[in-house]
Motif scaffolding. Structure first.
Motif, PDB file in Angstrom:
ATOM      1  N   ALA A  92      34.795  30.636 147.272  1.00  0.00           N
ATOM      2  CA  ALA A  92      35.938  30.538 148.230  1.00  0.00           C
ATOM      3  C   ALA A  92      35.768  29.807 149.463  1.00  0.00           C
ATOM      4  CB  ALA A  92      36.099  32.194 148.472  1.00  0.00           C
ATOM      5  N   PHE A  93      34.650  29.749 149.874  1.00  0.00           N
ATOM      6  CA  PHE A  93      34.425  29.203 151.257  1.00  0.00           C
ATOM      7  C   PHE A  93      34.226  27.698 150.973  1.00  0.00           C
ATOM      8  CE2 PHE A  93      33.543  33.302 152.728  1.00  0.00           C
ATOM      9  CZ  PHE A  93      34.141  33.361 154.206  1.00  0.00           C
ATOM     10  N   LEU A  94      33.995  27.430 149.748  1.00  0.00           N
ATOM     11  CA  LEU A  94      33.998  25.788 149.567  1.00  0.00           C
ATOM     12  C   LEU A  94      35.099  25.374 148.629  1.00  0.00           C
ATOM     13  CD1 LEU A  94      30.165  25.740 148.684  1.00  0.00           C
ATOM     14  CD2 LEU A  94      31.191  24.924 150.673  1.00  0.00           C
ATOM     15  N   PHE A  95      36.383  26.092 148.663  1.00  0.00           N
ATOM     16  CA  PHE A  95      37.216  26.073 147.762  1.00  0.00           C
ATOM     17  C   PHE A  95      38.017  24.775 148.083  1.00  0.00           C
ATOM     18  CE2 PHE A  95      41.957  26.229 146.780  1.00  0.00           C
ATOM     19  CZ  PHE A  95      41.993  26.547 145.448  1.00  0.00           C
ATOM     20  N   GLN A  96      38.190  23.939 146.849  1.00  0.00           N
ATOM     21  CA  GLN A  96      38.750  22.832 147.012  1.00  0.00           C
ATOM     22  C   GLN A  96      39.756  22.288 145.728  1.00  0.00           C
ATOM     23  OE1 GLN A  96      39.589  20.357 149.174  1.00  0.00           O
ATOM     24  NE2 GLN A  96      37.644  20.583 150.748  1.00  0.00           N
ATOM     25  N   GLY A  97      40.044  23.485 145.352  1.00  0.00           N
ATOM     26  CA  GLY A  97      40.931  23.613 144.097  1.00  0.00           C
ATOM     27  C   GLY A  97      42.397  23.063 144.200  1.00  0.00           C
ATOM     28  N   ASP A  98      43.162  23.012 143.433  1.00  0.00           N
ATOM     29  CA  ASP A  98      44.477  22.734 143.773  1.00  0.00           C
ATOM     30  C   ASP A  98      45.704  23.855 143.686  1.00  0.00           C
ATOM     31  OD1 ASP A  98      44.365  19.835 143.863  1.00  0.00           O
ATOM     32  OD2 ASP A  98      43.297  20.066 142.160  1.00  0.00           O
TER      33      ASP A  98
ATOM     34  N   VAL B 254      39.083  33.199 154.901  1.00  0.00           N
ATOM     35  CA  VAL B 254      38.790  31.485 154.519  1.00  0.00           C
ATOM     36  C   VAL B 254      40.190  30.813 155.227  1.00  0.00           C
ATOM     37  CG1 VAL B 254      38.964  29.985 152.699  1.00  0.00           C
ATOM     38  CG2 VAL B 254      38.040  32.080 152.265  1.00  0.00           C
ATOM     39  N   ALA B 255      41.198  31.413 155.536  1.00  0.00           N
ATOM     40  CA  ALA B 255      42.254  30.462 156.219  1.00  0.00           C
ATOM     41  C   ALA B 255      41.692  30.141 157.578  1.00  0.00           C
ATOM     42  CB  ALA B 255      43.679  31.353 155.966  1.00  0.00           C
ATOM     43  N   PRO B 256      41.374  31.037 158.221  1.00  0.00           N
ATOM     44  CA  PRO B 256      40.824  30.464 159.709  1.00  0.00           C
ATOM     45  C   PRO B 256      40.220  29.104 159.565  1.00  0.00           C
ATOM     46  CG  PRO B 256      40.252  32.969 159.536  1.00  0.00           C
ATOM     47  CD  PRO B 256      40.844  32.401 158.158  1.00  0.00           C
ATOM     48  N   PHE B 257      39.321  29.053 158.448  1.00  0.00           N
ATOM     49  CA  PHE B 257      38.700  27.919 158.566  1.00  0.00           C
ATOM     50  C   PHE B 257      39.341  26.675 157.719  1.00  0.00           C
ATOM     51  CE2 PHE B 257      35.633  31.161 158.561  1.00  0.00           C
ATOM     52  CZ  PHE B 257      34.685  30.945 159.578  1.00  0.00           C
ATOM     53  N   ALA B 258      40.498  26.998 156.903  1.00  0.00           N
ATOM     54  CA  ALA B 258      41.052  25.952 156.117  1.00  0.00           C
ATOM     55  C   ALA B 258      42.442  26.512 156.032  1.00  0.00           C
ATOM     56  CB  ALA B 258      40.745  25.854 154.593  1.00  0.00           C
ATOM     57  N   PRO B 259      43.091  26.281 157.134  1.00  0.00           N
ATOM     58  CA  PRO B 259      44.669  26.957 157.484  1.00  0.00           C
ATOM     59  C   PRO B 259      45.582  26.876 156.131  1.00  0.00           C
ATOM     60  CG  PRO B 259      43.907  26.025 159.564  1.00  0.00           C
ATOM     61  CD  PRO B 259      42.922  25.677 158.377  1.00  0.00           C
ATOM     62  N   ALA B 260      45.591  25.702 155.463  1.00  0.00           N
ATOM     63  CA  ALA B 260      46.593  25.304 154.554  1.00  0.00           C
ATOM     64  C   ALA B 260      46.006  26.067 153.208  1.00  0.00           C
ATOM     65  CB  ALA B 260      46.349  23.876 154.294  1.00  0.00           C
TER      66      ALA B 260
ATOM     67  N   LEU C  19      46.124  17.562 144.463  1.00  0.00           N
ATOM     68  CA  LEU C  19      46.547  17.823 145.905  1.00  0.00           C
ATOM     69  C   LEU C  19      45.448  17.079 146.774  1.00  0.00           C
ATOM     70  CD1 LEU C  19      48.040  21.401 146.011  1.00  0.00           C
ATOM     71  CD2 LEU C  19      49.246  19.005 145.743  1.00  0.00           C
ATOM     72  N   PRO C  20      45.900  16.735 148.001  1.00  0.00           N
ATOM     73  CA  PRO C  20      44.760  16.086 148.790  1.00  0.00           C
ATOM     74  C   PRO C  20      43.748  17.150 149.362  1.00  0.00           C
ATOM     75  CG  PRO C  20      47.154  15.746 149.662  1.00  0.00           C
ATOM     76  CD  PRO C  20      47.101  16.630 148.424  1.00  0.00           C
ATOM     77  N   PRO C  21      42.600  16.622 149.637  1.00  0.00           N
ATOM     78  CA  PRO C  21      41.592  17.625 149.981  1.00  0.00           C
ATOM     79  C   PRO C  21      41.672  18.661 151.000  1.00  0.00           C
ATOM     80  CG  PRO C  21      40.793  15.658 149.499  1.00  0.00           C
ATOM     81  CD  PRO C  21      41.984  15.227 149.458  1.00  0.00           C
ATOM     82  N   LEU C  22      41.541  19.939 150.886  1.00  0.00           N
ATOM     83  CA  LEU C  22      41.611  20.958 152.024  1.00  0.00           C
ATOM     84  C   LEU C  22      41.015  20.286 153.166  1.00  0.00           C
ATOM     85  CD1 LEU C  22      41.849  24.268 150.439  1.00  0.00           C
ATOM     86  CD2 LEU C  22      43.639  23.356 151.599  1.00  0.00           C
ATOM     87  N   HIS C  23      41.508  20.306 154.309  1.00  0.00           N
ATOM     88  CA  HIS C  23      40.735  20.314 155.691  1.00  0.00           C
ATOM     89  C   HIS C  23      39.979  21.393 156.143  1.00  0.00           C
ATOM     90  CE1 HIS C  23      39.580  18.753 159.684  1.00  0.00           C
ATOM     91  NE2 HIS C  23      40.425  19.685 160.052  1.00  0.00           N
ATOM     92  N   TYR C  24      38.882  21.519 156.542  1.00  0.00           N
ATOM     93  CA  TYR C  24      38.000  22.754 156.923  1.00  0.00           C
ATOM     94  C   TYR C  24      37.731  22.474 158.296  1.00  0.00           C
ATOM     95  CZ  TYR C  24      37.611  25.281 152.738  1.00  0.00           C
ATOM     96  OH  TYR C  24      37.818  25.823 151.407  1.00  0.00           O
ATOM     97  N   GLN C  25      38.010  23.394 159.209  1.00  0.00           N
ATOM     98  CA  GLN C  25      37.508  23.468 160.667  1.00  0.00           C
ATOM     99  C   GLN C  25      36.786  24.703 161.018  1.00  0.00           C
ATOM    100  OE1 GLN C  25      41.610  23.483 162.120  1.00  0.00           O
ATOM    101  NE2 GLN C  25      41.426  25.892 162.210  1.00  0.00           N
ATOM    102  N   VAL C  26      36.158  24.563 162.177  1.00  0.00           N
ATOM    103  CA  VAL C  26      35.485  25.580 162.778  1.00  0.00           C
ATOM    104  C   VAL C  26      36.304  26.376 163.661  1.00  0.00           C
ATOM    105  CG1 VAL C  26      33.523  26.516 164.049  1.00  0.00           C
ATOM    106  CG2 VAL C  26      33.216  24.627 162.347  1.00  0.00           C
TER     107      VAL C  26
END
Length: 476
Positions: free
Chosen positions: A136-142, A159-165, A389-396
């Motif tokens: 989940a926290f490393l998710f890069q699926g489509d 997870v959404a706070p780290f990867a809003p999209a 899809l494009p890779p998800l952008h992760y943030q802190v």
């Protein structure tokens, strides 16, 4: 139809030609058979066991290759030599490269670089096992499929706070069932597994794998109350023994401790242990029961047992934990607060006396809302039409004065008991937390409470920060 697609499937859990080890594998087989019938060609790579090593097929278009050397028995599959992990990644990566699309069922594939070259659909069916949470926290699926709204909302909150999209890729698809199979079935073949004489007794079922959180020790308490306080001296509680009950040290210890607890409760004649039930006999098994017990603290992501039992006519007593709180309307299931043994005993006593099957309205609701046909069609639509899809952008994420909070989706307010926390399996009697949770269910500003309390609630998982775009909601 257009030419079928080549689909590479990953299954951390071992698979078998006939038998299933749990609900997740049952759902995978249903989806795989549907895709095979549509003309798609599936190659499923699964974990190898001593009793599952040779390739086999569920369908002419569905081949299973038990070639992955993850640790058995579960859990801790990655507790295996590093070369087994490397070999598994090579095998899975090669299968994905040769396919048009990748489907990962039930989590476990924690390395995004293995699947990122092809359209990938990931279904996570647990929120308690480490490797699933890593997925989940490393998710890069489509596309990301969850089996219930509780599971979807829980992962979104984390997870959404780290990867809003990520919310744009998440959707809940309920498990579906073949109600022509899961219906009352006069017991016959099941007596190859359990003695026929048991059918002459009132019966409670505990059809779960050997995990204490599934509720077996709560069942022991209820059985003792029924036998010694309600005079159900002829009661029988049926408990299936897991496949590795005699070989895996952890499972041997589990059953030894359980038998000792049963003996100390003077219930040796009440509990009957038997071999694991395969798919062929499971409907007859449920049909034997006066009620099925799902009263543990396990954080289920769906809970097939409830639905299968009801479909076969056996009423269900379930604790208000995770998905059991809201997947079915109250009129179709008997719910109790977790740990309320008196309430559970009262309901079990009533059900044993009435000996009534699940009503027609419940069976109709199950057919309308948990159809196998609808489930496999939705899975097929997501998998076959997956696009890269494009890779998800992760943030802190940073928490500041503008951050809003809400009660975590794994918590609920229980009248008279406080706030129940699924992962802690207990109730908080914090008046300030109760007050703000009831007054502001849609969220509150951090400034509304003192900083020390907010930190404690956040640290213990009672509240979660809301992503900035949370008001947009989640896809259904």
């Amino acid at each position: 139809m257009a030419q079928g697609k080549r689909i590479a499937v990953f299954s951390m859990t071992p698979l078998f030609p006939e038998m299933v080890m749990g609900g997740g594998q049952a759902q995978l087989k249903k989806v795989a058979l549907h895709l095979g019938e549509l003309g798609h060609k599936l190659t499923i790579l699964s974990t190898r066991r001593e009793d599952s090593q040779a390739p086999f097929r569920w369908h002419e278009n569905v081949e299973i290759l038990p070639c992955l050397r993850f640790k058995q028995p579960y859990p801790e599959p990655y507790f295996t030599p590093l070369y087994h992990i490397a070999n598994a990644m090579r095998a899975v990566g090669a299968a994905i490269d040769a396919a048009d699309v990748h489907y990962s069922h039930d989590g476990g594939l924690i390395f995004p670089y293995v699947y990122q070259r092809k359209p990938t659909v990931i279904s996570l069916r647990s929120i308690i096992y480490p490797e699933t949470m890593q997925c989940a926290f490393l998710f890069q699926g489509d596309a990301w499929i969850l089996p219930s709204e509780h599971t979807r909302d829980s992962y979104h909150a984390a997870v959404a706070p780290f990867a809003p999209a990520v919310s744009e890729r998440m959707q809940a698809i309920h498990n579906g069932f073949d109600w022509d199979f899961f219906q009352y079935t006069p017991p016959k073949g099941i007596f190859e597994v359990i003695p026929r004489r048991l059918s002459e007794h009132p019966i409670l079922l505990f059809p779960h794998r050997p995990e204490a959180a599934k509720g077996i020790y709560e069942v022991v308490q209820i059985a003792r109350k029924l036998v010694y306080e309600r005079d159900w001296r002829d009661l029988r509680v049926l408990v299936p023994r897991w496949l590795d009950a005699d070989t895996a040290p952890a499972n041997r210890d589990y059953y030894a401790k359980l038998r000792q607890t049963i003996h100390e409760a003077a219930l040796d004649d009440i509990f009957y242990f038997h071999d694991w039930i395969n798919e062929v006999h499971i409907a007859e098994y449920y049909s034997l029961a006066d009620a099925t017990l799902c009263i543990g603290s396990c954080v289920e992501t769906f809970g097939n047992t409830v639905f299968e039992s009801l479909g076969c006519g056996a009423p269900v007593i379930a604790a208000r934990v995770a998905t059991y709180r809201d997947l079915l309307p109250d009129e179709h299931i008997h719910r109790v607060d977790y740990g309320d043994m008196d309430a559970a005993t009262d309901i079990a006593d009533d059900l044993l006396r009435a000996r009534q099957r699940a009503p027609a309205a419940t069976l109709a609701y199950l057919r309308d809302n948990f159809s196998l046909e609808k489930m496999v069609a939705r899975y097929a639509d997501v998998i076959v039409n997956a696009r890269k899809l494009p890779p998800l952008h992760y943030q802190v994420p940073r928490l500041d004065e503008n951050t809003r909070y809400r009660l975590a989706p794994w918590c609920y307010v229980s009248a008279g008991r406080g706030i129940f926390h699924d992962f802690r399996s207990d109730y908080a009697q914090n008046k300030a937390l109760l007050r703000i949770a009831e007054a502001k269910p849609d969220g509150f500003a951090g400034a509304d409470v003192d900083a020390k309390s907010l930190y404690t609630w956040l640290d213990e998982g009672y509240v979660v920060p809301m992503p900035r775009h949370d008001s947009e909601g989640l896809p259904k």
